[in-house]
Design a protein around this motif. Structure first.
Motif, PDB file in Angstrom:
ATOM      1  N   LEU A  96      16.917 -32.261 -64.734  1.00 22.95           N
ATOM      2  CA  LEU A  96      15.897 -32.101 -63.702  1.00 22.95           C
ATOM      3  C   LEU A  96      15.343 -33.453 -63.254  1.00 22.95           C
ATOM      4  CD1 LEU A  96      14.121 -29.031 -65.306  1.00 22.95           C
ATOM      5  CD2 LEU A  96      15.461 -29.006 -63.184  1.00 22.95           C
ATOM      6  N   ALA A  97      15.105 -34.350 -64.199  1.00 23.24           N
ATOM      7  CA  ALA A  97      14.609 -35.680 -63.838  1.00 23.24           C
ATOM      8  C   ALA A  97      15.607 -36.406 -62.957  1.00 23.24           C
ATOM      9  CB  ALA A  97      14.318 -36.490 -65.102  1.00 23.24           C
ATOM     10  N   THR A  98      16.878 -36.303 -63.288  1.00 22.87           N
ATOM     11  CA  THR A  98      17.921 -36.959 -62.494  1.00 22.87           C
ATOM     12  C   THR A  98      18.028 -36.333 -61.112  1.00 22.87           C
ATOM     13  OG1 THR A  98      19.138 -37.457 -64.526  1.00 22.87           O
ATOM     14  CG2 THR A  98      20.353 -37.605 -62.458  1.00 22.87           C
ATOM     15  N   GLN A  99      18.003 -35.017 -61.053  1.00 18.66           N
ATOM     16  CA  GLN A  99      18.101 -34.320 -59.762  1.00 18.66           C
ATOM     17  C   GLN A  99      16.937 -34.702 -58.851  1.00 18.66           C
ATOM     18  OE1 GLN A  99      20.707 -32.431 -58.978  1.00 18.66           O
ATOM     19  NE2 GLN A  99      20.016 -31.631 -57.015  1.00 18.66           N
ATOM     20  N   LEU A 100      15.758 -34.894 -59.408  1.00 19.84           N
ATOM     21  CA  LEU A 100      14.591 -35.225 -58.588  1.00 19.84           C
ATOM     22  C   LEU A 100      14.684 -36.614 -57.964  1.00 19.84           C
ATOM     23  CD1 LEU A 100      13.421 -32.570 -59.563  1.00 19.84           C
ATOM     24  CD2 LEU A 100      11.249 -33.739 -59.962  1.00 19.84           C
ATOM     25  N   MET A 101      15.542 -37.483 -58.509  1.00 18.41           N
ATOM     26  CA  MET A 101      15.743 -38.779 -57.871  1.00 18.41           C
ATOM     27  C   MET A 101      16.395 -38.627 -56.503  1.00 18.41           C
ATOM     28  SD  MET A 101      16.869 -41.376 -60.919  1.00 18.41           S
ATOM     29  CE  MET A 101      16.802 -42.765 -59.772  1.00 18.41           C
ATOM     30  N   GLY A 112      15.574 -46.516 -56.697  1.00 18.44           N
ATOM     31  CA  GLY A 112      15.290 -46.057 -58.050  1.00 18.44           C
ATOM     32  C   GLY A 112      16.366 -46.422 -59.051  1.00 18.44           C
ATOM     33  N   LYS A 113      15.979 -46.423 -60.320  1.00 24.97           N
ATOM     34  CA  LYS A 113      16.905 -46.698 -61.409  1.00 24.97           C
ATOM     35  C   LYS A 113      16.915 -45.533 -62.385  1.00 24.97           C
ATOM     36  CE  LYS A 113      16.470 -51.737 -61.260  1.00 24.97           C
ATOM     37  NZ  LYS A 113      17.783 -51.900 -60.617  1.00 24.97           N
ATOM     38  N   LEU A 114      18.102 -45.214 -62.872  1.00 21.08           N
ATOM     39  CA  LEU A 114      18.293 -44.148 -63.847  1.00 21.08           C
ATOM     40  C   LEU A 114      18.857 -44.735 -65.128  1.00 21.08           C
ATOM     41  CD1 LEU A 114      18.541 -41.099 -64.669  1.00 21.08           C
ATOM     42  CD2 LEU A 114      20.849 -41.167 -63.659  1.00 21.08           C
ATOM     43  N   MET A 122      26.973 -40.303 -64.738  1.00 19.16           N
ATOM     44  CA  MET A 122      26.121 -40.806 -63.660  1.00 19.16           C
ATOM     45  C   MET A 122      26.476 -42.238 -63.269  1.00 19.16           C
ATOM     46  SD  MET A 122      24.704 -38.147 -62.840  1.00 19.16           S
ATOM     47  CE  MET A 122      24.036 -38.981 -61.407  1.00 19.16           C
ATOM     48  N   ARG A 123      26.862 -43.059 -64.209  1.00 18.86           N
ATOM     49  CA  ARG A 123      27.303 -44.422 -63.870  1.00 18.86           C
ATOM     50  C   ARG A 123      28.537 -44.345 -62.968  1.00 18.86           C
ATOM     51  NH1 ARG A 123      27.661 -49.427 -66.701  1.00 18.86           N
ATOM     52  NH2 ARG A 123      25.402 -49.265 -66.990  1.00 18.86           N
ATOM     53  N   LYS A 124      29.459 -43.423 -63.283  1.00 15.57           N
ATOM     54  CA  LYS A 124      30.652 -43.271 -62.452  1.00 15.57           C
ATOM     55  C   LYS A 124      30.302 -42.766 -61.064  1.00 15.57           C
ATOM     56  CE  LYS A 124      33.604 -42.251 -66.445  1.00 15.57           C
ATOM     57  NZ  LYS A 124      34.418 -41.216 -67.140  1.00 15.57           N
ATOM     58  N   ALA A 125      29.329 -41.853 -60.987  1.00 20.84           N
ATOM     59  CA  ALA A 125      28.977 -41.238 -59.704  1.00 20.84           C
ATOM     60  C   ALA A 125      28.107 -42.152 -58.838  1.00 20.84           C
ATOM     61  CB  ALA A 125      28.253 -39.920 -59.947  1.00 20.84           C
ATOM     62  N   TRP A 126      27.146 -42.832 -59.440  1.00 22.74           N
ATOM     63  CA  TRP A 126      26.146 -43.581 -58.671  1.00 22.74           C
ATOM     64  C   TRP A 126      26.293 -45.094 -58.777  1.00 22.74           C
ATOM     65  CZ3 TRP A 126      20.829 -40.731 -59.743  1.00 22.74           C
ATOM     66  CH2 TRP A 126      20.906 -39.440 -59.205  1.00 22.74           C
ATOM     67  N   ARG A 173      24.369 -50.251 -60.162  1.00 27.64           N
ATOM     68  CA  ARG A 173      23.102 -50.652 -59.548  1.00 27.64           C
ATOM     69  C   ARG A 173      22.037 -49.579 -59.733  1.00 27.64           C
ATOM     70  NH1 ARG A 173      22.057 -52.071 -53.123  1.00 27.64           N
ATOM     71  NH2 ARG A 173      19.872 -52.734 -53.368  1.00 27.64           N
ATOM     72  N   ARG A 174      22.401 -48.328 -59.552  1.00 27.43           N
ATOM     73  CA  ARG A 174      21.446 -47.235 -59.713  1.00 27.43           C
ATOM     74  C   ARG A 174      21.331 -46.795 -61.179  1.00 27.43           C
ATOM     75  NH1 ARG A 174      18.880 -48.626 -56.677  1.00 27.43           N
ATOM     76  NH2 ARG A 174      19.197 -48.551 -54.429  1.00 27.43           N
ATOM     77  N   VAL A 175      22.407 -46.993 -61.953  1.00 30.95           N
ATOM     78  CA  VAL A 175      22.409 -46.558 -63.359  1.00 30.95           C
ATOM     79  C   VAL A 175      22.736 -47.775 -64.232  1.00 30.95           C
ATOM     80  CG1 VAL A 175      23.215 -44.789 -64.971  1.00 30.95           C
ATOM     81  CG2 VAL A 175      23.299 -44.342 -62.513  1.00 30.95           C
ATOM     82  N   PRO A 176      21.754 -48.660 -64.426  1.00 30.56           N
ATOM     83  CA  PRO A 176      22.029 -49.895 -65.159  1.00 30.56           C
ATOM     84  C   PRO A 176      22.142 -49.720 -66.664  1.00 30.56           C
ATOM     85  CG  PRO A 176      19.719 -49.815 -64.515  1.00 30.56           C
ATOM     86  CD  PRO A 176      20.391 -48.628 -63.873  1.00 30.56           C
TER      87      PRO A 176
END
Length: 221
Positions: A84-89, A151-153, A172-176, A179-182
């Motif tokens: 849910l936290a990830t989806q809200l980004m 934002g950062k995840l 998520m690193r593969k998808a985003w 930069r977004r998933v450091p």
């Protein structure tokens, strides 16, 4: 402002069981909100996502009344709460309410999150309660959706968790992208539940990562 979202496969648990996780953020001066949400099968996962959208909208609107900074909203979630936290980004906040900033959520820490719900849809013991459809999977699987503009995840998983949770942690690193998933890490010697305990324990890796994301305190190694 830190919003902690509990897990329980979207069908169980309660915010009252997670209030202890407010302590590490409160000790650094943050205002912490731990919301509840309706549970499946009374509602669907897309319904829960929208409930959390409304909750975070409320947090932004009322932050100053409770000593929080509406310009510094961060999300932390465990398991289904990590999803849910990830989806809200990905939320288009100005469409939720006029005047909301597009970058309302500055960052999220997802602990043992689930990001592609297609495997979840196929789990026999969850099917009756979650009632996931293929269309819903596409809509609420952040790993299947384009990266947000801001934002950062951080994604973290216990090193002793199941192979599927370990696999999901890398999605998520593969998808985003980096930069977004450091941050994508495994916490050695921790399972799906004990990894969450680290969040409240100063000196642990997960606690350090949370302090880094929310307060900018260098985490080191």
């Amino acid at each position: 402002m830190v919003v902690f979202i509990h897990g329980g496969y979207w069908r169980s648990l309660d915010k009252s069981e997670h209030s202890f996780l407010a302590v590490p953020f409160r000790n650094q001066g943050a205002c912490v909100v731990v919301p509840n949400y309706a549970l499946c099968p009374a509602v669907t996962i897309p319904d829960i996502v929208m409930q959390m959208v409304r909750a975070v909208d409320w947090v932004h609107a009322h932050a100053a009344e409770h000593g929080g900074d509406p310009e510094r909203v961060y999300l932390v979630g465990h398991s289904a709460g990590g999803h849910l936290a990830t989806q809200l980004m990905l939320c288009d906040w100005p469409r939720v309410r006029r005047g909301l900033p597009a970058d309302l959520v500055k960052g999220a820490l997802s602990i043992s999150g689930l990001y592609d719900l297609e495997p979840v849809r196929r789990v026999p013991f969850l099917q009756a309660s979650l009632r996931l459809t293929a269309e819903q999977v596409q809509r609420v699987s952040p790993a299947r959706l384009p990266a947000p503009a801001t934002g950062k995840l951080y994604t973290v998983v216990g090193g002793d968790e199941s192979a599927e949770f370990l696999r999901q942690n890398g999605l998520m690193r593969k998808a985003w992208g980096a930069r977004r998933v450091p941050v994508v890490e495994r916490i050695p010697g921790r399972n799906h539940f004990s990894v969450l305990e680290e969040l409240s324990l100063p000196g642990t890796r997960l606690h350090a990562l949370a302090m880094q994301l929310v307060f900018g305190i260098p985490a080191g190694r």
